[in-house]
Design a protein around this motif. Structure first.
Motif, short mmCIF file in Angstrom:
data_model
loop_
_atom_site.label_atom_id
_atom_site.label_comp_id
_atom_site.label_asym_id
_atom_site.label_seq_id
_atom_site.Cartn_x
_atom_site.Cartn_y
_atom_site.Cartn_z
N LEU A 129 -3.33 3.18 1.75
CA LEU A 129 -2.09 2.74 2.34
C LEU A 129 -2.52 0.87 2.56
O LEU A 129 -3.55 0.55 2.89
CB LEU A 129 -1.51 3.31 3.59
N ASP A 139 8.17 7.98 8.60
CA ASP A 139 7.66 8.11 7.05
C ASP A 139 6.07 7.66 7.22
O ASP A 139 5.47 6.70 8.07
CB ASP A 139 8.30 7.00 6.50
N LYS A 140 5.34 8.38 6.41
CA LYS A 140 3.75 8.21 6.51
C LYS A 140 3.47 7.02 6.01
O LYS A 140 2.43 6.48 6.42
CB LYS A 140 3.12 9.26 5.60
N ASN A 141 4.25 6.31 5.39
CA ASN A 141 3.75 4.95 4.97
C ASN A 141 3.94 3.78 6.06
O ASN A 141 3.42 2.77 5.93
CB ASN A 141 4.82 4.47 3.77
N GLN A 183 2.67 4.23 8.94
CA GLN A 183 1.43 4.65 9.71
C GLN A 183 1.64 4.32 11.29
O GLN A 183 1.22 3.50 11.73
CB GLN A 183 0.58 3.42 9.14
N HIS A 230 -5.55 8.76 -3.72
CA HIS A 230 -4.18 8.50 -4.23
C HIS A 230 -3.35 9.54 -4.69
O HIS A 230 -2.20 9.77 -4.14
CB HIS A 230 -4.14 7.58 -5.23
N TYR A 240 -2.33 12.01 -1.71
CA TYR A 240 -1.49 11.45 -0.99
C TYR A 240 0.13 11.46 -1.64
O TYR A 240 1.22 11.85 -0.77
CB TYR A 240 -1.47 9.88 -0.62
N SER A 241 0.13 11.59 -3.01
CA SER A 241 1.14 11.60 -3.43
C SER A 241 1.80 13.02 -3.54
O SER A 241 3.14 13.09 -3.53
CB SER A 241 1.03 11.08 -5.05
N GLU A 280 3.25 13.57 -0.17
CA GLU A 280 4.53 13.03 -0.15
C GLU A 280 5.82 13.69 -0.75
O GLU A 280 6.72 13.77 -0.42
CB GLU A 280 4.56 11.57 -0.78
#
Length: 1778
Positions: free
Chosen positions: A30, A55-57, A59, A816, A819-820, A823
């Motif tokens: 991220l 949202d995890k984005n 942080q 990556h 993580y996707s 999500e």
């Protein structure tokens, strides 16, 4: 380059390589956090802020733990403002808790603590607005998480101190101070609550004597799945006793106690087992199962389970477990997965273990609501063989707890709680249900008629327009019932019929009154007293009077039936179904139904019916497609990510893939590209020295397969597979909306090509795999910081350095993808949740209008929300005393008015997993028992109808008032072969523990029970009359294992006592198991179990156990022993007796004792005389004493009337009635005169004759046929004529078929002559005769010095594009190899030396001849052309035949060959003048040979139709489309599967098709379509018998004829002619037979002769010829011209006049069923019906549809179809005559 890797200093390297710290966490990549992200949220709404923070984005955790939170006030202030905004989202408490859970022990709180005291630089006062915002946050935090208040105490104390010292009088100060007082008051309440807690509760279970104190937290907020901290900490849960002798404070108090007890019953063993594992406590761990060395195989998307993770167990452990009979890892069990000894873990459930037996592979599904460890989730998503996991499996079945706990959390605690005044306050007042009033009347007909009388129940099924089930029960004897009992005031007991009239004993009568007139009724039924029977009668009474509690003006509500076990539920329902003769309206919910009668009433069947009838509201039904599409969209995304992860785990990634996700930085990418010119896909392979030409699939890749089964069939005690059945139902929907199989296949192939784009060599594949495996699976030593120091020129790195850098890139890429996946997973889970909610809603509409809904307690908890919506007024609970109280209350809706509990708490009680919860917390006390103990009104039945008096006597120790019904005293026969009907076999053999678990077994008792069962079978008892009852599961498993070898015991049930409540059998063999020197008797101390075990037998009870220990340990057993001693029913062994010889007895105190009674009697010979007079040959036996079933095996030797002896075995049933004589003799057959060997008693018949006689077949030939056909004209008609056909075919060969195979000359078999013609390729054609030879299928002989053609000889060769190799030092060809050379042959001598040292005799540039002029003079100079002996003669070597020919003569020979070739000569190769072998290879004559090859290629193109591959493909696709349409459109012709498969090669794109093959298939399709049209026409026109004989049968023969053709050859001209002429004949058959059938007048002699001639022409033997056709057609014309039009009675002239006068377009004329014509005007389409004026038949039709019996009459106006028809509308051309 320095020795240190990547020029990193030695200290840094040492720290990175020698540290003992665990590997760094692999988290999704991220971007770094920034203050801008906070500022951008300031103006957003509270809901938007909450959404973004979740949202995890965003942080959030990273923000809270950033060091700038302790240094910069703008960061702290902004975060505080945003957190305060989230507190305004009061409806999102769960999400708010996720944010607050991250606050404790963060730098943010430290920053608040420091900055709270700093004044505002502008006002020099405290920042009151900031303080106010933080206090609002604190207030909400303390309300939600009081146990975490410690992290705020010091901040709040500082704020309190600062505020007390402030002298400000601003509004900001007042607002902050007001909120501070609220927060401080909340802190005091929290501290006060803590002071009430016992300090010792940190190490022991909290036992609260005061059950009315306030719990530390809200049970609704407790997670069903515990956190790892809850499991690891020594702190024990807060528990309170189940109040069994008093009342509860409130509904919340009531549910809280039961929720916590039930949750602890599940969590307690898990916690204790993990503690024992972590601290290595001695002794076996009976609470959990531990699996070490478990490896992740990555994630997988399955249609049934969604996203699952595959785990491989240690094969050494897995192979030692017999999974077929094991309860390990069954579907639904809870798993804990950890990689750090439970510092963190993931909770999952078992989804599939179908591969565990063969591959040690298990599929698990992560629990979405659990607090899982993100790093472990990422680890599970990869195929990792280097980092093992530890897996824990709970011994308690998770799915039995989860739905009940979830239902308890959502139950109301206000006034709507069901029966609160009774269940909570124990109000003893007897109140009727709300639906009963003083004026309510019941019809008592169901109880007054004969209980065995005929009943008829009618239930109208729901439909789209009426969803209610209408119920009507009719009794055959209803008319005999007094009318006063059909309207009885139910609450006035004086009006009730007497118990005798109701066929009930007094106690049953009393229980019936209680059940029908009280809100809550308790009926206690001791063993055999008929409590289930009474429950059925109560249900019948309620259903018959359904209009009382379910009036038509209210929502329909079903009766809800609840049972503890599936078996009891099915048994109860079966009795209701059989009594009422009902087949509809009852729905059994749950998938564990094994009863074939009840299986027809399951919810799955109701779903199928709902789908067919569409009785579910359309708006609900059509939601499904959108939900399914949403699910599949998320599923496809997850599968693509899964594929990427699998690819990264098994192959080397491409450079483009790494750059696409910014994994590799630009400087390294540039360095890779600049140094090499390779394609992007191969750069990394070259850099890593992985050969791009080899397979890149690691051997460790586990190919995943869909599970076919989800459990191993083991008998589980709850509804663990209900979800599985639902998923199978959902899978049907999946097939409906998912891509087609062909699309799936294409997609898979495409992906496969993307993943593995390289061709590979198998010889080096293993080596390449090992290299890839070592690169991928070794962890990297690099980090984000160390990679920055890596040198740019990575081509100079060593291989180990390259591997390490690639591993770093791979790690980033996998992060990556992980993580996707994470999500996408919530989106997919939400889709699954939405779909599940839809199906629940769908089930509600299915269930709401039923009459009875039946389910187990666990299933009821799962469907709690549906039950609440259903609002069932009446709930009947069977086995109520064996059910946890929590299970019962979750089945009750807020609208429940009537609860009937049937059970017996003296028998089995609820059985908690944690023993102490039963003994100390009363968890094993059911609602039924609690109400009875608190003197709630109840009735106990007291007359038992099951056990013989000797067995019933034992029940006196449990029920003092239990009496025997008269039936058990008179209808229970004594057990045969045993002196006692009740006996306790007392022994001293020890028990033992099973290997895998805590259960027990006793080998002596197991073997004794088996031998006793065998002995009872010999006493003529059926296996279904015997049950072996055991007290331990381990004993059951041992007996089952031993009995598998004994077939004669098949059918005997072996049951554990806990699962046998409510059942009974004639004979019970009871194994108590426990016998040990420690005097531990375990379950046998529980009196409930003793009661059940001793009360299951009707006629005989035999108990195995150690009574000495039992009586010493337990008082109840001591009482039972005293009773047995008094009646002499206890001893060391059974006394076995013989019914024939009573004095011969045996004490069976050993297992071997039964061997002394091999046939069940004694060892003496049976001396009985049989009916036939012979003696019984068996040993003494106790079965079949009358010898009615004994078969005498001696022979009957009486002489028969024919003189032969009787050969029959003794036939005493028909004494002196012998069978017919079976001696074989010769006799003559009267019909044919042949002799035949038959039995003496038989009369010879021609049917048995195997010889032949001459007979004339329908074809006219006379041949010898089997004699038996002479009497069967039908069989003779079908007999094949073997007379040779011998017809001269179109190819001028004689037909090799027979009269039969050639269909009497109508359809000749293909010509059998071999072609033997020379093909263009010079091979000889070996196929059968045809106009055109097929393509040669041999290997092509075309070759050159460069390569060889690998195609078949008949296919078009690919010309060689290499430069021509014909060159020498004098001349050189500059063209391609396949072109004509542009140089002349070189005539210079060759100067090479042979092996012998002499000069070569060949020419320059030519292959050297293998002979020497000197050494092989006789061979070289052998005269052939005459120039061979010249001294300067030069020779050419021919490779094909290895001859050497003098060059001048050979040149002349070849020139003559070339000059002779012209357009009129065949294309051929030149030949060797010596041996005539064709010359295919010779360098000197390359141009000549290439010319021949080019000519051959031109001919091949002509044969192949001058079509390119694309044109062939288009033609194949066209034929394929026509074939699909044909299959759909065929109406009369039904093709066999082999005939459909004839076209299967069309689907294979790699298969080579020639024009001939495609033309064959096209011809077959056209013929089939045409013949189907003929059949349709014929069926309409002709009578059925004529149609079948003269049209249908010949057409079917043609169909078979078509498919006999070889797939590679088109039909020969003879075959095409035969088929066409046969179809012409059949069309004329239809014409003449229809003509004859529709004639309406008498025929004169001339007319009759003409018609007979026409019929004869179509039915004659042999082919239908052109001459026959002309004769037939002439007769048709002549007949039409000479006579009136058929069926009209008018002349041709009159017909024309009528048609002209009406002036209508063609197609308006029709005929009635009897052939009378009529006309339809206007459009010509039938719009109304009428009657024929001639015969009265129906004519016309409706809506342009003609009545089926009417036909279009084209003869009247010459039309080919009706004016209103598909042909007219489409303007289709008329199908021409064949």
């Amino acid at each position: 380059m320095k020795s240190s890797r990547f020029q990193i200093d030695n200290d840094r390297k040492r720290r990175s390589t020698t540290s003992n710290d665990p590997l760094p966490s692999k988290r999704p990549y991220l971007p770094p956090i920034s203050y801008t992200s906070l500022v951008n949220l300031m103006d957003k709404s509270p809901d938007d802020v909450l959404t973004v923070m979740l949202d995890k984005n965003f942080q959030l955790r990273k923000f809270l733990n950033d060091k700038r939170m302790t240094e910069r006030f703008d960061w702290i202030s902004s975060m505080t403002t945003l957190l305060e905004k989230t507190t305004q989202c009061v409806e999102s408490r769960e999400h708010l808790g996720s944010i607050f859970g991250q606050l404790p022990d963060t730098p943010y709180l430290e920053g608040v603590y420091e900055d709270i005291r700093k004044p505002d630089p502008n006002t020099y006062q405290l920042r009151f607005q900031f303080i106010e915002l933080f206090l609002k946050i604190a207030n909400q935090f303390l309300a939600m998480m009081p146990h975490s208040s410690g992290c705020l105490i010091k901040i709040l104390e500082r704020i309190e101190l600062l505020m007390s010292k402030s002298s400000s009088d601003t509004s900001e100060f007042k607002n902050a101070n007001e909120i501070l007082s609220v927060v401080l008051e909340r802190i005091k309440e929290i501290e006060k609550r803590r002071e009430l807690l016992n300090p010792k509760s940190l190490t022991t279970v909290t036992t609260n004597e005061n059950n009315f104190d306030q719990p530390p937290d809200d049970y609704r907020q407790l997670p069903i799945v515990p956190s790892i901290n809850e499991i690891r900490l020594e702190k024990r849960p807060y528990l309170r006793k189940n109040i069994i002798d008093g009342i509860y404070e409130s509904a919340k108090h009531y549910i809280d106690i039961h929720f916590r007890l039930l949750r602890e019953d599940f969590i307690g063993p898990l916690r204790d087992g993990i503690h024992q594992y972590l601290y290595k406590t001695e002794g076996k761990n009976y609470n959990i199962r531990i699996y070490e060395n478990v490896h992740s195989l990555g994630s997988q998307i399955t249609p049934r389970s969604g996203l699952v993770y595959n785990l491989r167990l240690d094969p050494k452990v897995a192979c030692r477990i017999h999974w077929a009979n094991s309860r390990r890892l069954i579907y639904g069990n809870l798993l804990l997965l950890t990689r750090n000894r439970f510092q963190s873990c993931v909770f999952a459930t078992v989804e599939d273990r179908s591969r565990i037996q063969t591959e040690s592979v298990l599929s698990a599904k992560i629990l979405c609501n659990s607090n899982y460890d993100q790093q472990t989730i990422e680890h599970l998503g990869r195929n990792d063989s280097l980092h093992p996991l530890t897996m824990i499996e709970t011994m308690t079945f998770f799915e039995a707890y989860r739905p009940v706990l979830r239902a308890l959390q959502i139950m109301p605690t206000d006034d709507t709680f069901p029966f609160s005044e009774f269940l909570i306050k124990l109000t003893p007042e007897m109140k009727p249900p709300n639906y009963l009033t003083q004026t309510t009347t019941y019809d008592f007909t169901p109880l007054l008629v004969d209980p065995n009388g005929k009943v008829q129940t009618h239930v109208s099924m729901p439909s789209k327009f009426d969803t209610r089930h209408m119920l009507k029960i009719t009794y055959q004897q209803a008319s005999d019932i007094d009318t006063k009992y059909k309207r009885v005031s139910v609450l006035n007991k004086n009006e009730w019929p007497t118990n005798e009239e109701l066929h009930l004993n007094p106690k049953q009568y009393e229980a019936l009154i209680l059940a029908l007139t009280n809100k809550i009724a308790l009926i206690q039924g001791p063993p055999g007293t008929g409590k289930t029977y009474l429950g059925v009668r109560i249900t019948e009474m309620l259903l018959h009077n359904r209009s009382v509690w379910c009036p038509s003006d209210e929502q329909s509500t079903p009766i809800l039936m609840i049972c503890h076990t599936n078996h009891a539920l099915d048994q109860f329902l079966e009795l209701i179904v059989n009594r009422l003769n009902i087949t509809k309206g009852i729905i059994r919910v749950g998938s564990r139904c094994q009863n074939p009668i009840i299986q027809k009433l399951t919810l799955s069947k109701a779903r199928e019916y709902a789908r067919i009838t569409r009785c579910i509201p359309s708006d609900i039904y059509y939601q499904k497609k959108k939900l399914m599409e949403k699910k599949f969209a998320a599923e496809r995304h997850l599968k693509e990510l899964e594929r990427k992860m699998q690819t990264s785990q098994t192959t080397i990634l491409t450079l483009s893939l790494l750059t696409e996700y910014f994994i590799i930085d630009n400087r390294h990418k540039t360095a890779l590209i600049e140094r090499r010119n390779d394609r992007d896909e191969e750069i990394l392979l070259r850099w890593l020295h992985v050969h791009p030409g080899y397979e890149q699939t690691s051997k460790d890749l586990i190919y995943r397969e869909e599970a076919k089964t989800r459990n191993d069939g083991y008998d589980l005690n709850e509804e663990e597979v209900e979800e599985e059945r639902r998923r199978r139902y959902d899978e049907d929907e999946y097939e409906q909306y998912s891509p087609s199989p062909i699309q799936k296949c294409k997609k898979f192939k495409k992906n496969s090509a993307d993943d593995h784009p390289y061709q590979y060599d198998r010889k080096k594949a293993d080596e390449n795999n090992r290299l890839i495996k070592s690169i991928i699976q070794t962890p990297t030593t690099l980090t984000d910081e160390t990679v920055l120091a890596v040198h740019t020129d990575i081509w100079t790195f060593t291989m180990e350095q390259r591997y390490d850098l690639y591993r770093y890139w791979l790690s980033k890429y996998q992060k990556h993808v992980s993580y996707s996946i994470e999500e996408t997973r919530p989106e997919y889970n939400q889709a699954i949740t939405d779909l599940s909610e839809y199906f629940l809603l769908q089930d509600y509409y299915i269930l709401k209008d039923s009459i009875i809904i039946a389910m187990t307690t666990t299933c009821a908890a799962k469907h709690h929300t549906i039950l609440e919506k259903l609002q069932s007024k009446i709930v009947i609970v069977e086995e109520a005393a064996a059910i946890f109280e929590a299970h019962v209350i979750t089945a009750l809706s807020t609208k429940c008015e009537h609860l009937i509990l049937i059970g017996d708490h003296v028998q089995l009680k609820p059985n908690p997993t944690v023993y102490q919860l039963g003994t100390k917390y009363n968890m094993d006390v059911s609602l039924f028992e609690r109400l009875v103990k608190n003197n709630f009104p109840n009735v106990r039945l007291n007359i038992q109808h099951r056990m013989r008096p000797e067995i019933g006597r034992l029940m006196k120790h449990f029920y003092d008032d239990l009496e025997d019904d008269i039936s058990v005293k008179t209808n229970r026969e004594s057990i045969r072969g045993i002196d006692s009907d009740v006996f306790f076999i007392n022994h001293q053999y020890s028990d033992a523990s099973v290997t895998d678990g805590s259960s027990k077994y006793n080998k002596f008792e197991a073997l004794y029970a088996i031998e006793l069962a065998k002995y009872l079978i010999k006493q003529n008892y059926g296996p279904q009359q015997i049950t072996i009852l055991v007290m331990y599961l381990g004993q059951k498993q041992l007996i089952v294992k031993k009995m598998k070898e004994k077939r004669d015991l098949h059918g005997i049930r072996i049951m554990v006592t806990d699962n046998y409540q409510g059942e009974e059998n004639d004979i019970i063999i009871l194994s108590l198991v426990r016998s040990n020197i420690e005097k531990r008797i375990g379950f046998l101390k529980i009196h409930n179990r003793i009661c059940v075990a001793l009360s299951r037998a009707r006629c005989g009870l035999f108990v195995l156990g150690n009574m000495d220990i039992l009586a010493e340990v337990d008082e109840k057993w001591k009482q039972i022993m005293t009773s047995l001693v008094e009646t002499n029913h206890i001893g060391s062994g059974l006394c076995l007796s013989c019914r024939q010889h009573p004095e011969d007895k045996t004490i069976a105190d050993k297992i071997e004792s039964f061997a002394q009674r091999p046939e069940g009697g004694c060892r003496k010979r049976c001396d009985a005389r049989l009916k036939c007079g012979h003696c019984c040959e068996s040993l003494c036996h106790n079965y079949d004493l009358e010898h009615a079933e004994v078969t005498c095996h001696q022979k009957c030797y009486e002489r028969l009337s024919c003189g032969h002896l009787c050969q029959k075995q003794c036939h005493y049933e028909n004494f002196n009635r012998h069978d017919q004589c079976r001696v074989t003799v010769d006799k003559k057959i009267p019909e044919c005169g042949h002799e035949i060997r038959v039995h003496c008693s038989e009369t010879p018949d021609v049917k048995g004759c195997q010889k032949t006689s001459p007979a004339r077949l329908p074809c006219g030939h006379i041949i010898n046929v089997p004699c038996h056909l002479l009497e069967s004209p039908d069989e003779l008609k079908r007999y094949p004529c073997l007379k040779p056909c011998n017809t001269i075919l179109a190819c001028e060969h004689k037909c090799v078929g027979t009269c039969s195979t050639c269909f009497t000359g109508r359809l000749h078999v293909p010509c059998g002559q071999k072609c033997e013609r020379e093909l263009i390729c010079s091979h000889v054609c070996k196929e059968s005769c045809a106009a055109n030879c097929p393509l040669c299928t041999r290997d092509c002989q075309t070759r050159c010095v460069h390569s060889r053609c690998r195609k078949k000889c008949g296919e078009l060769c690919i010309p060689c594009r290499e430069p021509c190799a014909y060159k020498c030092k004098h001349l050189k060809c500059t063209r391609r190899c396949s072109e004509l050379c542009n140089r002349e042959p070189c005539n210079k001598p060759c100067y090479e030396k042979l092996r012998c040292g002499h000069q070569c005799i060949g020419l320059c540039g030519e292959p050297c001849p293998w002979k020497c002029r000197i050494c092989d003079k006789s061979i070289v100079q052998e005269i052939f052309f005459g120039t061979e002996d010249e001294p300067d003669a030069r020779f050419v070597f021919l490779p094909d035949c290895r001859h050497i020919i003098e060059v001048t003569s050979l040149d002349r020979h070849i020139n003559e060959f070339v000059n002779e070739s012209n357009a009129n000569t065949a294309i051929r190769f030149p030949e060797c003048p010596r041996c005539r072998q064709r010359i295919y290879r010779c360098t000197r004559y390359t141009s000549v040979l290439n010319r021949v090859y080019n000519l051959i290629a031109q001919v091949k193109k002509k044969i192949l139709g001058h079509t390119s591959d694309e044109e062939i493909s288009e033609q194949r696709e066209q034929i394929l489309a026509e074939h699909k349409i044909m299959i759909i459109n065929l109406k009369e012709i039904v093709l066999a599967q082999t005939q459909i498969d004839f076209f299967s090669k069309l689907y294979d794109k790699k298969y080579f098709f020639s024009n001939d093959k495609l033309n064959l298939m096209a011809n077959i399709i056209r013929f089939l379509n045409h013949m189907d049209t003929i059949l349709i026409h014929g069926r309409i026109k002709l009578q059925e018998d004529i149609f079948k004989e003269f049209v249908h049968r010949p057409i079917l023969y043609i169909v078979e004829y078509l498919y006999k053709q070889k797939c590679g050859r088109n039909f020969a001209q003879q075959q095409l002619n035969d088929i066409q002429w046969e179809l012409k004949r059949i069309r004329r058959v239809i014409y003449i037979e229809n003509f004859i059938g529709t004639l309406q007048k008498e025929l004169d002699e001339h007319e009759q002769v003409a018609i007979d001639s026409m019929r004869k022409l179509t039915r004659k033997i042999g082919p239908f010829t052109n001459e026959n056709k002309i004769q037939f057609d002439d007769l048709v014309k002549k007949f039409k011209y000479l006579n009136n039009l058929p069926g009209l009675g008018i002349t041709e002239k009159e017909r024309k006049a009528i048609v002209t006068a009406l002036n209508m377009t063609k197609g308006h004329w029709y005929t009635c069923p009897k052939g009378h014509p009529y006309i339809i005007t206007e459009c010509g389409g039938a719009m109304q019906e009428s009657q024929c004026p001639e015969c009265g038949e129906r004519i016309g039709g409706q809506n342009h549809h003609l009545i089926e019996t009417n036909q279009h009459f084209g003869l009247m106006d010459g039309s080919q179809y009706g004016a209103w028809s598909n042909e007219a509308n489409l303007q289709l051309p008329h199908l021409p005559d064949v």
